[in-house]
Scaffold this motif. Structure first.
Motif, mmCIF file in Angstrom:
data_model
loop_
_atom_site.group_PDB
_atom_site.id
_atom_site.type_symbol
_atom_site.label_atom_id
_atom_site.label_comp_id
_atom_site.label_asym_id
_atom_site.label_seq_id
_atom_site.Cartn_x
_atom_site.Cartn_y
_atom_site.Cartn_z
ATOM 1 N N LEU A 127 0.969 -1.277 0.063
ATOM 2 C CA LEU A 127 0.243 0.104 -0.082
ATOM 3 C C LEU A 127 0.833 1.171 0.099
ATOM 4 O O LEU A 127 0.700 2.114 -0.841
ATOM 5 C CB LEU A 127 -0.852 -0.276 1.025
ATOM 6 C CG LEU A 127 -1.877 1.140 1.357
ATOM 7 C CD1 LEU A 127 -2.719 1.188 0.388
ATOM 8 C CD2 LEU A 127 -2.684 1.067 2.654
ATOM 9 N N ALA A 128 1.958 1.175 0.699
ATOM 10 C CA ALA A 128 2.935 2.456 0.784
ATOM 11 C C ALA A 128 3.297 2.474 -0.572
ATOM 12 O O ALA A 128 3.690 3.649 -0.935
ATOM 13 C CB ALA A 128 3.742 2.130 1.729
ATOM 14 N N GLY A 129 3.841 1.616 -1.314
ATOM 15 C CA GLY A 129 4.518 1.517 -2.407
ATOM 16 C C GLY A 129 3.615 2.131 -3.535
ATOM 17 O O GLY A 129 3.949 2.970 -4.464
ATOM 18 N N VAL A 130 2.289 1.799 -3.604
ATOM 19 C CA VAL A 130 1.290 2.510 -4.427
ATOM 20 C C VAL A 130 1.021 3.996 -4.279
ATOM 21 O O VAL A 130 1.234 4.521 -4.928
ATOM 22 C CB VAL A 130 -0.099 1.633 -4.218
ATOM 23 C CG1 VAL A 130 -1.121 2.514 -4.874
ATOM 24 C CG2 VAL A 130 -0.055 0.297 -4.804
ATOM 25 N N VAL A 131 1.129 4.518 -2.984
ATOM 26 C CA VAL A 131 0.937 5.733 -2.491
ATOM 27 C C VAL A 131 2.209 6.553 -3.316
ATOM 28 O O VAL A 131 2.104 7.478 -3.721
ATOM 29 C CB VAL A 131 0.832 5.843 -0.951
ATOM 30 C CG1 VAL A 131 0.785 7.382 -0.825
ATOM 31 C CG2 VAL A 131 -0.416 5.341 -0.813
ATOM 32 N N VAL A 132 3.569 5.991 -2.836
ATOM 33 C CA VAL A 132 4.701 6.545 -3.381
ATOM 34 C C VAL A 132 4.635 6.682 -5.067
ATOM 35 O O VAL A 132 5.208 7.851 -5.360
ATOM 36 C CB VAL A 132 6.016 5.834 -2.727
ATOM 37 C CG1 VAL A 132 7.217 6.234 -3.360
ATOM 38 C CG2 VAL A 132 5.855 6.055 -1.264
ATOM 39 N N LEU A 133 4.089 5.773 -5.480
ATOM 40 C CA LEU A 133 4.278 5.686 -6.945
ATOM 41 C C LEU A 133 3.461 6.772 -7.391
ATOM 42 O O LEU A 133 3.770 7.330 -8.229
ATOM 43 C CB LEU A 133 3.594 4.180 -7.481
ATOM 44 C CG LEU A 133 3.647 3.894 -9.093
ATOM 45 C CD1 LEU A 133 5.198 4.311 -9.615
ATOM 46 C CD2 LEU A 133 3.138 2.930 -9.293
ATOM 47 N N LEU A 134 2.041 6.882 -7.003
ATOM 48 C CA LEU A 134 1.243 7.898 -7.340
ATOM 49 C C LEU A 134 1.847 9.259 -6.954
ATOM 50 O O LEU A 134 1.641 10.087 -8.130
ATOM 51 C CB LEU A 134 0.017 7.655 -6.758
ATOM 52 C CG LEU A 134 -1.057 6.624 -6.977
ATOM 53 C CD1 LEU A 134 -2.251 6.502 -6.031
ATOM 54 C CD2 LEU A 134 -1.493 6.792 -8.433
ATOM 55 N N VAL A 135 2.391 9.440 -5.969
ATOM 56 C CA VAL A 135 3.139 10.607 -5.695
ATOM 57 C C VAL A 135 4.144 11.083 -6.627
ATOM 58 O O VAL A 135 4.271 12.237 -7.121
ATOM 59 C CB VAL A 135 3.388 10.785 -4.042
ATOM 60 C CG1 VAL A 135 4.345 12.067 -4.161
ATOM 61 C CG2 VAL A 135 2.517 10.754 -3.302
ATOM 62 N N TRP A 136 4.970 10.087 -6.972
ATOM 63 C CA TRP A 136 5.977 10.221 -7.972
ATOM 64 C C TRP A 136 5.540 10.589 -9.317
ATOM 65 O O TRP A 136 5.968 11.517 -10.083
ATOM 66 C CB TRP A 136 6.813 9.016 -7.795
ATOM 67 C CG TRP A 136 7.959 9.072 -8.871
ATOM 68 C CD1 TRP A 136 9.179 9.697 -8.773
ATOM 69 C CD2 TRP A 136 8.166 8.423 -10.104
ATOM 70 N NE1 TRP A 136 10.035 9.655 -9.746
ATOM 71 C CE2 TRP A 136 9.315 8.769 -10.687
ATOM 72 C CE3 TRP A 136 7.350 7.640 -10.754
ATOM 73 C CZ2 TRP A 136 9.855 8.487 -11.792
ATOM 74 C CZ3 TRP A 136 7.932 7.054 -11.971
ATOM 75 C CH2 TRP A 136 8.921 7.694 -12.447
ATOM 76 N N LEU A 137 4.511 9.972 -9.576
ATOM 77 C CA LEU A 137 3.759 10.091 -11.238
ATOM 78 C C LEU A 137 3.353 11.403 -11.169
ATOM 79 O O LEU A 137 3.538 12.292 -12.155
ATOM 80 C CB LEU A 137 2.867 8.901 -11.365
ATOM 81 C CG LEU A 137 3.300 7.681 -11.897
ATOM 82 C CD1 LEU A 137 2.208 6.522 -11.900
ATOM 83 C CD2 LEU A 137 4.300 7.932 -13.015
ATOM 84 N N LEU A 138 2.504 11.914 -10.053
ATOM 85 C CA LEU A 138 1.845 13.317 -10.001
ATOM 86 C C LEU A 138 3.092 14.550 -10.022
ATOM 87 O O LEU A 138 2.761 15.325 -10.881
ATOM 88 C CB LEU A 138 1.210 13.350 -8.810
ATOM 89 C CG LEU A 138 -0.263 12.694 -8.734
ATOM 90 C CD1 LEU A 138 -0.882 12.888 -7.562
ATOM 91 C CD2 LEU A 138 -1.068 13.356 -9.878
ATOM 92 N N ARG A 139 4.068 14.334 -9.231
ATOM 93 C CA ARG A 139 5.318 15.375 -9.451
ATOM 94 C C ARG A 139 6.159 15.129 -10.795
ATOM 95 O O ARG A 139 6.197 16.263 -11.517
ATOM 96 C CB ARG A 139 6.268 14.880 -8.265
ATOM 97 C CG ARG A 139 5.678 15.171 -6.929
ATOM 98 C CD ARG A 139 6.483 14.915 -5.773
ATOM 99 N NE ARG A 139 7.634 15.979 -5.880
ATOM 100 C CZ ARG A 139 8.582 15.996 -4.971
ATOM 101 N NH1 ARG A 139 8.743 14.945 -4.292
ATOM 102 N NH2 ARG A 139 9.506 17.183 -4.993
#
Length: 160
Positions: A127-139
């Protein structure tokens, strides 16, 4: 196998209450009996007799309730069974083989705890990996848009 069954009913207050009611009703019956002896008119005598009959009925009811309660108390039972608990065994290796076995068992227990902890943490890490991936894609998307907007505005400034 260890089992326990408990059932209780404290009737102390009920017994005390009934005894007090019996005593007060007996006193009331005695007073009404004295009033009947002193009454002068027929109407007073009839009223006293009606009241006396009611009090005597109450008294008999209270006495029967108290007798039933006393019978329940007399027939109550208590059963207790105690067993001696076995003494816990301690790990005291007597030699190299026992020490090796105790060490192996400790290793297995530690690995088992590690696998359980990993099984517990793994869904959280996913779950933390998915959140980090989403934040990285948005940035990254914002940075690309900013860079694209910056390069297009820089080109228009040079043309003027």
């Amino acid at each position: 196998m260890l089992s326990s069954s408990t059932s209780k009913q404290d009737v102390t207050s009920a017994a005390i209450d009934l005894r007090a009611r019996v005593d007060s009703t007996k006193a009331s019956v005695e007073r009404l009996t004295q009033l009947m002896a002193q009454s002068g008119s027929v109407s007073e005598l009839i009223e006293a007799e009606v009241a006396l009959t009611d009090r005597q009925a109450q008294l008999e009811s209270y006495e029967q309730q108290l007798a039933a309660l006393d019978d329940q108390v007399a027939m109550s039972s208590l059963q207790v069974q105690l067993t001696k608990a076995s003494a816990p065994t301690t790990a005291d290796p007597a030699g190299f083989g026992d020490g090796l076995l105790a060490g192996w068992n400790g290793l297995v227990v530690s690995l088992n705890a590690l696998v359980i902890a990993l099984g517990f943490i793994l869904p959280w890490l996913a779950l933390a990996g998915v959140v980090v991936l989403l934040v990285w894609l948005l940035r990254r998307t914002r940075r690309n848009r900013r860079d694209a907007a910056g390069s297009s505005s820089g080109t228009s400034d040079e043309e003027n």
